[in-house]
Motif scaffolding. Sequence first.
Motif, PDB file in Angstrom:
ATOM      1  N   LEU A   1       1.617  -1.158 -12.326  1.00 50.55           N
ATOM      2  CA  LEU A   1       1.968  -0.744 -10.962  1.00 50.55           C
ATOM      3  C   LEU A   1       1.864  -1.926 -10.000  1.00 50.55           C
ATOM      4  O   LEU A   1       2.635  -2.035  -9.044  1.00 50.55           O
ATOM      5  N   GLY A   2       0.935  -2.852 -10.273  1.00 51.32           N
ATOM      6  CA  GLY A   2       0.770  -4.010  -9.403  1.00 51.32           C
ATOM      7  C   GLY A   2       2.004  -4.884  -9.349  1.00 51.32           C
ATOM      8  O   GLY A   2       2.430  -5.324  -8.274  1.00 51.32           O
TER       9      GLY A   2
ATOM     10  N   LEU B   1      -7.008   1.521  -7.844  1.00 54.46           N
ATOM     11  CA  LEU B   1      -5.830   1.227  -7.019  1.00 54.46           C
ATOM     12  C   LEU B   1      -6.029  -0.042  -6.192  1.00 54.46           C
ATOM     13  O   LEU B   1      -5.043  -0.705  -5.839  1.00 54.46           O
TER      14      LEU B   1
ATOM     15  N   ARG C   1       1.199   6.728  -6.898  1.00 51.40           N
ATOM     16  CA  ARG C   1      -0.164   6.983  -7.379  1.00 51.40           C
ATOM     17  C   ARG C   1      -0.195   8.075  -8.448  1.00 51.40           C
ATOM     18  O   ARG C   1      -0.780   7.901  -9.527  1.00 51.40           O
TER      19      ARG C   1
ATOM     20  N   VAL D   1      -4.777  -2.584  -8.475  1.00 52.81           N
ATOM     21  CA  VAL D   1      -3.324  -2.620  -8.377  1.00 52.81           C
ATOM     22  C   VAL D   1      -2.905  -3.485  -7.187  1.00 52.81           C
ATOM     23  O   VAL D   1      -2.044  -4.371  -7.291  1.00 52.81           O
ATOM     24  N   GLU D   2      -3.526  -3.231  -6.040  1.00 58.31           N
ATOM     25  CA  GLU D   2      -3.165  -3.940  -4.809  1.00 58.31           C
ATOM     26  C   GLU D   2      -3.454  -5.433  -4.925  1.00 58.31           C
ATOM     27  O   GLU D   2      -2.636  -6.276  -4.519  1.00 58.31           O
TER      28      GLU D   2
ATOM     29  N   ARG E   1       0.820  -1.210   0.000  1.00 53.20           N
ATOM     30  CA  ARG E   1       0.000   0.000   0.000  1.00 53.20           C
ATOM     31  C   ARG E   1       0.855   1.263   0.000  1.00 53.20           C
ATOM     32  O   ARG E   1       0.514   2.256  -0.654  1.00 53.20           O
TER      33      ARG E   1
ATOM     34  N   ILE F   1       2.178   1.774  -3.522  1.00 51.83           N
ATOM     35  CA  ILE F   1       1.119   2.258  -4.417  1.00 51.83           C
ATOM     36  C   ILE F   1       0.855   3.741  -4.166  1.00 51.83           C
ATOM     37  O   ILE F   1       0.749   4.541  -5.111  1.00 51.83           O
TER      38      ILE F   1
ATOM     39  N   ALA G   1       4.711  -3.103  -7.364  1.00 50.66           N
ATOM     40  CA  ALA G   1       4.441  -3.151  -5.922  1.00 50.66           C
ATOM     41  C   ALA G   1       4.745  -4.537  -5.365  1.00 50.66           C
ATOM     42  O   ALA G   1       5.243  -4.681  -4.241  1.00 50.66           O
TER      43      ALA G   1
END
Length: 469
Positions: A136-137, A447, A17, A450-451, A10, A13, A140
Amino acid sequence: MSLTPDSAVRTYIENHRAAFLDDLAEWLRIPSVSAQPAHADDVRRSADWLAAKLGETGFPVSEVWPTAGAPAVFAEWPSGDPAAPTVLVYGHHDVQPAAREDGWHTDPFDPVVVDGTRMYARGAADDKGQVFFHTLGVRAHLAATGRTAPAVNLKLLIEGEEESGSAHFRELVESRAGRLAADVVIVSDTGMWSETTPTVCTGMRGVADCEIELYGPDQDIHSGSFGGAVPNPATVAARLVAALHDEHERVTIPGFYDGIAELTDTERQLIAELPFDEAQWLRTAKSHGTLGEAGYSTLERVWARPTAELNGIGGGYQGPGGKTIIPKGASLKLSFRLVSGQDPYVVEAAVKDWVAAQIPAGIRHEIVFGAPTRPCLTPLEHPALQSVVRAMGRAFGEKVRYTREGGSGPAADLQDVLGAPVLFLGVSVPSDGWHAPNEKVEIDLLLKGVEATAYLWGDLAENWTGSPA
Protein backbone atom coordinates in the motif's frame (compact mmCIF):
# COMPACT_ATOMS: atom_id res chain seq x y z
CA MET A 1 -8.37 22.99 -3.09
CA SER A 2 -5.55 20.64 -4.06
CA LEU A 3 -4.09 18.31 -1.45
CA THR A 4 -0.56 18.65 -0.09
CA PRO A 5 1.66 15.62 -0.77
CA ASP A 6 1.25 14.40 2.82
CA SER A 7 -2.53 14.90 2.72
CA ALA A 8 -2.70 13.03 -0.57
CA VAL A 9 -0.81 10.10 0.93
CA ARG A 10 -3.04 9.97 3.99
CA THR A 11 -6.21 10.28 1.94
CA TYR A 12 -5.13 7.44 -0.33
CA ILE A 13 -4.27 5.22 2.66
CA GLU A 14 -7.60 5.91 4.36
CA ASN A 15 -9.53 5.17 1.16
CA HIS A 16 -7.77 1.83 0.77
CA ARG A 17 -7.53 0.87 4.44
CA ALA A 18 -10.33 -1.71 4.43
CA ALA A 19 -9.13 -3.54 1.33
CA PHE A 20 -5.55 -3.55 2.66
CA LEU A 21 -6.61 -5.14 5.95
CA ASP A 22 -8.80 -7.69 4.16
CA ASP A 23 -5.88 -8.73 1.97
CA LEU A 24 -3.54 -8.96 4.95
CA ALA A 25 -6.05 -11.14 6.80
CA GLU A 26 -6.27 -13.45 3.79
CA TRP A 27 -2.48 -13.88 3.81
CA LEU A 28 -2.40 -14.43 7.57
CA ARG A 29 -4.81 -17.35 7.18
CA ILE A 30 -2.03 -19.30 5.45
CA PRO A 31 -0.13 -21.10 8.27
CA SER A 32 3.34 -20.69 6.78
CA VAL A 33 5.26 -22.29 9.66
CA SER A 34 8.68 -23.03 8.19
CA ALA A 35 9.94 -24.96 11.23
CA GLN A 36 7.29 -27.67 10.86
CA PRO A 37 7.60 -30.00 7.83
CA ALA A 38 3.84 -30.58 7.88
CA HIS A 39 3.42 -26.94 6.81
CA ALA A 40 5.87 -27.02 3.88
CA ASP A 41 3.01 -26.78 1.38
CA ASP A 42 1.58 -23.83 3.32
CA VAL A 43 4.92 -21.99 3.14
CA ARG A 44 4.96 -22.50 -0.62
CA ARG A 45 1.35 -21.36 -0.80
CA SER A 46 2.27 -18.23 1.16
CA ALA A 47 5.07 -17.45 -1.30
CA ASP A 48 2.74 -17.95 -4.27
CA TRP A 49 0.11 -15.71 -2.66
CA LEU A 50 2.58 -12.89 -2.05
CA ALA A 51 4.12 -13.10 -5.51
CA ALA A 52 0.65 -12.82 -7.07
CA LYS A 53 -0.29 -9.90 -4.82
CA LEU A 54 2.90 -8.02 -5.64
CA GLY A 55 2.07 -8.46 -9.30
CA GLU A 56 -1.37 -6.99 -8.64
CA THR A 57 0.29 -4.10 -6.80
CA GLY A 58 2.14 -3.18 -9.98
CA PHE A 59 5.55 -4.82 -9.71
CA PRO A 60 6.42 -5.83 -13.29
CA VAL A 61 8.67 -8.59 -11.94
CA SER A 62 7.37 -10.90 -9.22
CA GLU A 63 8.93 -14.33 -8.78
CA VAL A 64 9.07 -17.22 -6.35
CA TRP A 65 12.67 -18.29 -5.81
CA PRO A 66 13.11 -21.90 -4.67
CA THR A 67 15.83 -22.86 -2.22
CA ALA A 68 16.94 -26.18 -0.76
CA GLY A 69 14.40 -25.37 1.94
CA ALA A 70 11.47 -22.98 1.81
CA PRO A 71 10.94 -20.57 -1.10
CA ALA A 72 11.60 -16.83 -1.08
CA VAL A 73 9.79 -14.14 -3.07
CA PHE A 74 11.56 -11.57 -5.23
CA ALA A 75 9.92 -8.54 -6.85
CA GLU A 76 11.34 -5.61 -8.79
CA TRP A 77 9.96 -2.29 -10.02
CA PRO A 78 12.47 -0.10 -11.91
CA SER A 79 12.07 3.66 -11.60
CA GLY A 80 13.03 4.40 -15.20
CA ASP A 81 15.58 6.96 -13.96
CA PRO A 82 19.21 5.87 -14.48
CA ALA A 83 20.33 8.22 -11.67
CA ALA A 84 17.91 6.77 -9.10
CA PRO A 85 19.27 4.64 -6.26
CA THR A 86 18.29 0.99 -5.93
CA VAL A 87 16.61 -0.09 -2.71
CA LEU A 88 16.16 -3.69 -1.59
CA VAL A 89 13.46 -4.34 1.04
CA TYR A 90 13.98 -7.45 3.18
CA GLY A 91 11.36 -9.28 5.23
CA HIS A 92 10.03 -12.82 5.68
CA HIS A 93 6.75 -14.56 5.00
CA ASP A 94 7.20 -17.57 7.26
CA VAL A 95 5.91 -17.50 10.84
CA GLN A 96 6.47 -19.13 14.21
CA PRO A 97 4.48 -22.22 15.22
CA ALA A 98 1.16 -21.45 16.92
CA ALA A 99 -1.76 -23.47 18.27
CA ARG A 100 -4.89 -22.53 20.22
CA GLU A 101 -3.78 -24.68 23.17
CA ASP A 102 -0.61 -22.56 23.54
CA GLY A 103 -2.76 -19.92 25.22
CA TRP A 104 -4.31 -18.13 22.25
CA HIS A 105 -7.70 -16.54 22.85
CA THR A 106 -8.65 -17.23 19.24
CA ASP A 107 -7.45 -19.42 16.37
CA PRO A 108 -3.95 -18.04 15.57
CA PHE A 109 -4.57 -18.44 11.83
CA ASP A 110 -8.03 -16.88 11.79
CA PRO A 111 -7.32 -13.12 12.11
CA VAL A 112 -9.56 -11.18 14.48
CA VAL A 113 -9.82 -7.38 14.69
CA VAL A 114 -10.66 -6.11 18.19
CA ASP A 115 -12.20 -2.68 18.75
CA GLY A 116 -11.15 -1.72 15.23
CA THR A 117 -7.66 -0.97 16.56
CA ARG A 118 -5.67 -4.19 16.57
CA MET A 119 -5.49 -7.39 14.56
CA TYR A 120 -4.67 -10.67 16.30
CA ALA A 121 -3.03 -13.47 14.28
CA ARG A 122 0.28 -15.26 14.01
CA GLY A 123 2.44 -13.15 11.69
CA ALA A 124 0.38 -9.98 12.10
CA ALA A 125 3.48 -8.15 13.33
CA ASP A 126 6.25 -10.68 12.65
CA ASP A 127 6.51 -10.28 9.77
CA LYS A 128 3.63 -10.43 7.30
CA GLY A 129 2.05 -7.17 8.45
CA GLN A 130 5.32 -5.29 8.13
CA VAL A 131 6.07 -6.83 4.74
CA PHE A 132 2.61 -6.10 3.45
CA PHE A 133 2.58 -2.40 4.34
CA HIS A 134 5.03 -1.90 1.48
CA THR A 135 2.33 -2.82 -1.04
CA LEU A 136 0.00 0.00 0.00
CA GLY A 137 2.94 2.33 0.68
CA VAL A 138 4.26 2.21 -2.88
CA ARG A 139 0.76 2.72 -4.29
CA ALA A 140 0.24 5.76 -2.03
CA HIS A 141 3.62 7.10 -3.16
CA LEU A 142 2.56 6.84 -6.79
CA ALA A 143 -0.88 8.35 -6.17
CA ALA A 144 0.53 11.35 -4.30
CA THR A 145 3.31 12.08 -6.79
CA GLY A 146 1.55 11.24 -10.04
CA ARG A 147 4.34 8.86 -10.96
CA THR A 148 3.82 5.61 -12.83
CA ALA A 149 6.87 3.97 -11.21
CA PRO A 150 8.59 4.49 -7.86
CA ALA A 151 11.16 7.26 -7.49
CA VAL A 152 13.74 4.57 -6.67
CA ASN A 153 14.51 1.23 -8.27
CA LEU A 154 12.54 -0.86 -5.81
CA LYS A 155 13.28 -4.54 -5.08
CA LEU A 156 11.82 -6.88 -2.48
CA LEU A 157 13.33 -10.08 -1.10
CA ILE A 158 10.94 -11.85 1.25
CA GLU A 159 12.51 -14.90 2.84
CA GLY A 160 10.69 -18.15 3.72
CA GLU A 161 12.98 -19.57 6.40
CA GLU A 162 13.75 -16.75 8.83
CA GLU A 163 11.81 -18.37 11.68
CA SER A 164 13.69 -21.65 11.24
CA GLY A 165 17.22 -20.28 11.14
CA SER A 166 17.62 -18.94 7.57
CA ALA A 167 19.58 -22.08 6.74
CA HIS A 168 19.71 -21.39 3.00
CA PHE A 169 19.52 -17.60 2.99
CA ARG A 170 23.20 -16.80 2.55
CA GLU A 171 23.47 -19.29 -0.31
CA LEU A 172 20.42 -17.70 -1.95
CA VAL A 173 21.86 -14.19 -1.65
CA GLU A 174 25.23 -15.25 -3.02
CA SER A 175 23.72 -17.13 -5.96
CA ARG A 176 21.38 -14.24 -6.83
CA ALA A 177 23.70 -11.36 -5.96
CA GLY A 178 23.42 -9.83 -9.42
CA ARG A 179 19.63 -9.66 -9.29
CA LEU A 180 19.74 -8.37 -5.70
CA ALA A 181 22.35 -5.64 -6.25
CA ALA A 182 21.31 -2.54 -4.34
CA ASP A 183 22.59 0.71 -2.91
CA VAL A 184 20.57 0.40 0.30
CA VAL A 185 18.84 -2.43 2.15
CA ILE A 186 15.68 -1.67 4.13
CA VAL A 187 14.74 -4.26 6.75
CA SER A 188 11.09 -4.30 7.78
CA ASP A 189 11.40 -7.03 10.39
CA THR A 190 11.90 -4.85 13.42
CA GLY A 191 10.03 -2.52 15.72
CA MET A 192 9.89 0.73 17.66
CA TRP A 193 10.56 1.59 21.27
CA SER A 194 6.86 2.12 22.07
CA GLU A 195 3.59 3.37 20.63
CA THR A 196 4.42 6.91 21.76
CA THR A 197 8.16 6.87 21.00
CA PRO A 198 8.88 6.22 17.31
CA THR A 199 12.40 5.00 16.74
CA VAL A 200 14.70 3.81 13.98
CA CYS A 201 17.08 0.92 14.59
CA THR A 202 20.63 1.54 13.38
CA GLY A 203 22.21 -1.88 13.85
CA MET A 204 22.12 -5.46 15.06
CA ARG A 205 24.65 -7.60 16.81
CA GLY A 206 26.10 -10.69 15.19
CA VAL A 207 26.48 -14.08 16.83
CA ALA A 208 28.86 -17.02 16.96
CA ASP A 209 28.14 -20.12 19.01
CA CYS A 210 29.96 -23.31 19.83
CA GLU A 211 29.77 -26.62 21.65
CA ILE A 212 32.79 -27.88 23.58
CA GLU A 213 33.18 -31.54 24.51
CA LEU A 214 35.75 -32.49 27.15
CA TYR A 215 36.98 -36.07 27.54
CA GLY A 216 38.85 -37.43 30.57
CA PRO A 217 38.95 -41.09 31.64
CA ASP A 218 37.67 -43.69 29.22
CA GLN A 219 34.82 -44.34 31.67
CA ASP A 220 33.47 -42.95 34.94
CA ILE A 221 35.95 -43.90 37.67
CA HIS A 222 35.96 -44.09 41.49
CA SER A 223 36.74 -40.73 43.11
CA GLY A 224 38.25 -42.41 46.15
CA SER A 225 40.70 -44.50 44.18
CA PHE A 226 41.62 -41.87 41.58
CA GLY A 227 40.37 -38.46 42.75
CA GLY A 228 43.09 -35.85 43.15
CA ALA A 229 45.43 -37.79 40.89
CA VAL A 230 43.83 -37.52 37.42
CA PRO A 231 42.15 -34.53 35.74
CA ASN A 232 38.38 -34.21 36.08
CA PRO A 233 36.67 -32.97 32.88
CA ALA A 234 33.75 -31.49 34.83
CA THR A 235 36.18 -29.44 36.90
CA VAL A 236 37.92 -28.30 33.72
CA ALA A 237 34.52 -27.24 32.31
CA ALA A 238 33.79 -25.20 35.44
CA ARG A 239 37.19 -23.53 35.28
CA LEU A 240 36.70 -22.64 31.62
CA VAL A 241 33.43 -20.93 32.45
CA ALA A 242 34.92 -19.13 35.45
CA ALA A 243 37.82 -17.88 33.35
CA LEU A 244 35.60 -16.49 30.58
CA HIS A 245 35.11 -13.10 32.33
CA ASP A 246 37.21 -10.96 34.64
CA GLU A 247 36.02 -9.12 37.75
CA HIS A 248 34.65 -6.31 35.56
CA GLU A 249 32.58 -8.74 33.46
CA ARG A 250 34.86 -8.24 30.46
CA VAL A 251 35.56 -11.22 28.23
CA THR A 252 39.11 -12.46 28.82
CA ILE A 253 39.72 -14.12 25.45
CA PRO A 254 42.78 -12.37 23.93
CA GLY A 255 41.87 -10.21 20.94
CA PHE A 256 38.12 -10.46 21.57
CA TYR A 257 37.61 -6.68 21.61
CA ASP A 258 40.05 -5.86 18.80
CA GLY A 259 38.62 -3.52 16.17
CA ILE A 260 35.14 -3.05 17.65
CA ALA A 261 33.23 0.14 16.90
CA GLU A 262 33.11 2.00 20.20
CA LEU A 263 30.06 4.06 21.11
CA THR A 264 30.49 7.74 20.39
CA ASP A 265 29.50 10.38 22.93
CA THR A 266 26.57 11.31 20.67
CA GLU A 267 25.34 7.71 20.51
CA ARG A 268 25.57 7.33 24.27
CA GLN A 269 23.62 10.55 24.75
CA LEU A 270 20.89 9.42 22.34
CA ILE A 271 20.57 6.09 24.14
CA ALA A 272 20.38 7.87 27.49
CA GLU A 273 17.52 10.05 26.21
CA LEU A 274 15.22 7.07 25.69
CA PRO A 275 12.50 6.65 28.35
CA PHE A 276 14.02 3.47 29.77
CA ASP A 277 12.46 1.97 32.90
CA GLU A 278 15.04 -0.49 34.19
CA ALA A 279 12.72 -1.96 36.81
CA GLN A 280 10.12 -2.73 34.15
CA TRP A 281 12.82 -4.12 31.89
CA LEU A 282 13.89 -6.48 34.68
CA ARG A 283 10.31 -7.63 35.12
CA THR A 284 10.12 -8.36 31.40
CA ALA A 285 13.41 -10.24 31.68
CA LYS A 286 12.01 -12.23 34.64
CA SER A 287 15.26 -11.31 36.42
CA HIS A 288 16.15 -9.75 39.75
CA GLY A 289 19.17 -7.57 39.08
CA THR A 290 21.42 -6.25 36.35
CA LEU A 291 25.01 -7.35 35.74
CA GLY A 292 27.33 -6.68 32.85
CA GLU A 293 30.48 -5.04 31.57
CA ALA A 294 31.58 -2.24 33.88
CA GLY A 295 31.26 1.32 32.58
CA TYR A 296 28.18 0.76 30.40
CA SER A 297 24.46 1.18 30.93
CA THR A 298 22.02 -1.68 30.51
CA LEU A 299 20.93 -0.58 27.03
CA GLU A 300 24.52 0.00 25.95
CA ARG A 301 25.39 -3.51 27.08
CA VAL A 302 22.60 -5.23 25.13
CA TRP A 303 22.88 -3.09 22.00
CA ALA A 304 26.49 -2.06 21.52
CA ARG A 305 28.82 -4.33 23.49
CA PRO A 306 29.97 -7.86 22.64
CA THR A 307 29.22 -10.66 25.07
CA ALA A 308 30.13 -14.22 25.95
CA GLU A 309 27.41 -16.35 27.52
CA LEU A 310 27.28 -19.86 28.90
CA ASN A 311 24.13 -21.40 27.42
CA GLY A 312 24.46 -24.82 28.97
CA ILE A 313 26.83 -27.03 30.98
CA GLY A 314 26.71 -30.74 31.63
CA GLY A 315 28.75 -33.66 32.88
CA GLY A 316 28.87 -36.26 35.59
CA TYR A 317 26.11 -37.82 37.64
CA GLN A 318 22.80 -35.91 37.72
CA GLY A 319 20.49 -38.47 39.36
CA PRO A 320 19.14 -38.60 42.94
CA GLY A 321 21.58 -39.06 45.78
CA GLY A 322 25.33 -39.16 45.52
CA LYS A 323 27.64 -41.03 43.19
CA THR A 324 31.31 -40.58 43.99
CA ILE A 325 32.89 -40.58 40.57
CA ILE A 326 35.20 -38.69 38.30
CA PRO A 327 33.05 -38.43 35.15
CA LYS A 328 34.43 -39.45 31.81
CA GLY A 329 33.27 -36.28 30.10
CA ALA A 330 31.67 -32.85 30.30
CA SER A 331 30.26 -30.36 27.82
CA LEU A 332 29.65 -26.65 27.38
CA LYS A 333 27.53 -24.55 25.03
CA LEU A 334 28.76 -20.98 24.54
CA SER A 335 27.47 -18.09 22.45
CA PHE A 336 29.10 -14.77 21.60
CA ARG A 337 27.14 -11.68 20.57
CA LEU A 338 29.30 -9.55 18.31
CA VAL A 339 29.28 -5.87 17.42
CA SER A 340 30.41 -3.88 14.41
CA GLY A 341 34.11 -4.32 13.78
CA GLN A 342 34.21 -7.94 14.90
CA ASP A 343 34.63 -10.75 12.37
CA PRO A 344 32.91 -13.97 13.52
CA TYR A 345 35.65 -16.13 12.03
CA VAL A 346 38.40 -14.17 13.78
CA VAL A 347 36.47 -14.55 17.05
CA GLU A 348 36.08 -18.29 16.43
CA ALA A 349 39.83 -18.67 15.95
CA ALA A 350 40.50 -16.70 19.14
CA VAL A 351 38.06 -18.85 21.11
CA LYS A 352 39.66 -22.05 19.83
CA ASP A 353 43.15 -20.84 20.81
CA TRP A 354 41.93 -19.70 24.23
CA VAL A 355 40.17 -22.98 25.00
CA ALA A 356 43.19 -25.01 23.91
CA ALA A 357 45.42 -22.98 26.23
CA GLN A 358 43.14 -23.68 29.22
CA ILE A 359 42.99 -27.46 28.83
CA PRO A 360 45.38 -29.44 31.08
CA ALA A 361 47.24 -32.54 30.01
CA GLY A 362 45.09 -35.64 30.22
CA ILE A 363 41.95 -33.95 28.88
CA ARG A 364 41.03 -34.16 25.22
CA HIS A 365 38.58 -31.68 23.73
CA GLU A 366 36.55 -30.97 20.60
CA ILE A 367 35.01 -27.60 19.72
CA VAL A 368 32.44 -27.14 16.97
CA PHE A 369 31.00 -23.80 15.84
CA GLY A 370 27.62 -23.24 14.25
CA ALA A 371 26.96 -20.94 11.29
CA PRO A 372 27.78 -17.37 12.37
CA THR A 373 25.86 -14.16 11.75
CA ARG A 374 27.74 -10.93 11.19
CA PRO A 375 26.90 -7.69 13.00
CA CYS A 376 25.72 -4.65 11.06
CA LEU A 377 25.72 -0.95 11.92
CA THR A 378 24.81 2.16 9.94
CA PRO A 379 26.42 5.46 11.06
CA LEU A 380 23.97 8.08 12.31
CA GLU A 381 25.09 10.56 9.65
CA HIS A 382 24.47 8.22 6.70
CA PRO A 383 22.19 10.09 4.26
CA ALA A 384 19.98 7.07 3.62
CA LEU A 385 19.43 6.63 7.36
CA GLN A 386 18.44 10.28 7.58
CA SER A 387 15.90 9.68 4.80
CA VAL A 388 14.33 6.91 6.92
CA VAL A 389 14.27 9.20 9.94
CA ARG A 390 12.61 12.02 7.98
CA ALA A 391 10.01 9.65 6.50
CA MET A 392 9.16 8.26 9.94
CA GLY A 393 9.02 11.79 11.36
CA ARG A 394 6.55 12.90 8.67
CA ALA A 395 4.35 9.88 9.33
CA PHE A 396 4.33 10.20 13.11
CA GLY A 397 4.53 13.96 13.37
CA GLU A 398 7.15 13.89 16.11
CA LYS A 399 10.84 13.42 16.81
CA VAL A 400 12.24 10.03 15.85
CA ARG A 401 14.86 8.56 18.17
CA TYR A 402 17.49 5.87 17.63
CA THR A 403 17.83 2.32 18.94
CA ARG A 404 19.79 -0.81 18.14
CA GLU A 405 18.89 -4.50 18.32
CA GLY A 406 20.68 -6.76 20.76
CA GLY A 407 19.74 -9.84 18.78
CA SER A 408 20.93 -11.02 15.40
CA GLY A 409 19.40 -11.65 12.00
CA PRO A 410 20.13 -12.56 8.39
CA ALA A 411 20.09 -8.91 7.27
CA ALA A 412 23.83 -8.80 7.93
CA ASP A 413 24.31 -11.35 5.13
CA LEU A 414 22.80 -8.83 2.72
CA GLN A 415 25.24 -6.17 3.88
CA ASP A 416 28.16 -8.57 3.67
CA VAL A 417 27.38 -9.99 0.22
CA LEU A 418 25.89 -6.92 -1.47
CA GLY A 419 28.11 -4.32 0.16
CA ALA A 420 25.10 -2.10 0.91
CA PRO A 421 24.23 -0.40 4.20
CA VAL A 422 21.37 -1.97 6.14
CA LEU A 423 18.61 0.32 7.43
CA PHE A 424 15.59 -0.61 9.52
CA LEU A 425 12.02 0.55 9.13
CA GLY A 426 9.52 -1.18 11.38
CA VAL A 427 6.49 -0.12 13.40
CA SER A 428 5.86 -3.07 15.68
CA VAL A 429 5.89 -2.46 19.45
CA PRO A 430 6.88 -4.72 22.37
CA SER A 431 3.26 -5.45 23.29
CA ASP A 432 2.71 -7.09 19.89
CA GLY A 433 4.01 -10.35 21.33
CA TRP A 434 6.31 -11.68 18.65
CA HIS A 435 6.60 -15.50 18.92
CA ALA A 436 4.09 -15.48 21.80
CA PRO A 437 0.42 -16.46 22.05
CA ASN A 438 -2.00 -13.72 20.95
CA GLU A 439 0.43 -11.94 18.65
CA LYS A 440 -1.16 -8.76 17.31
CA VAL A 441 -0.45 -5.59 15.40
CA GLU A 442 -1.71 -2.10 16.16
CA ILE A 443 -3.58 -1.11 13.00
CA ASP A 444 -2.89 2.62 13.31
CA LEU A 445 0.83 1.92 13.66
CA LEU A 446 0.74 -0.45 10.70
CA LEU A 447 -0.76 2.34 8.61
CA LYS A 448 1.95 4.69 9.88
CA GLY A 449 4.39 2.22 8.36
CA VAL A 450 2.48 2.46 5.10
CA GLU A 451 2.73 6.26 5.27
CA ALA A 452 6.43 6.26 6.10
CA THR A 453 7.28 4.09 3.10
CA ALA A 454 5.14 6.33 0.87
CA TYR A 455 7.39 9.25 1.85
CA LEU A 456 10.65 7.31 1.91
CA TRP A 457 11.09 6.54 -1.78
CA GLY A 458 10.86 10.18 -2.84
CA ASP A 459 13.14 11.31 -0.02
CA LEU A 460 15.79 8.73 -0.90
CA ALA A 461 15.71 9.68 -4.57
CA GLU A 462 15.95 13.39 -3.80
CA ASN A 463 18.73 13.13 -1.24
CA TRP A 464 20.79 10.26 -2.60
CA THR A 465 24.47 11.18 -2.73
CA GLY A 466 26.10 7.97 -3.92
CA SER A 467 26.45 6.31 -7.30
CA PRO A 468 23.50 4.06 -8.18
CA ALA A 469 24.13 0.33 -8.14
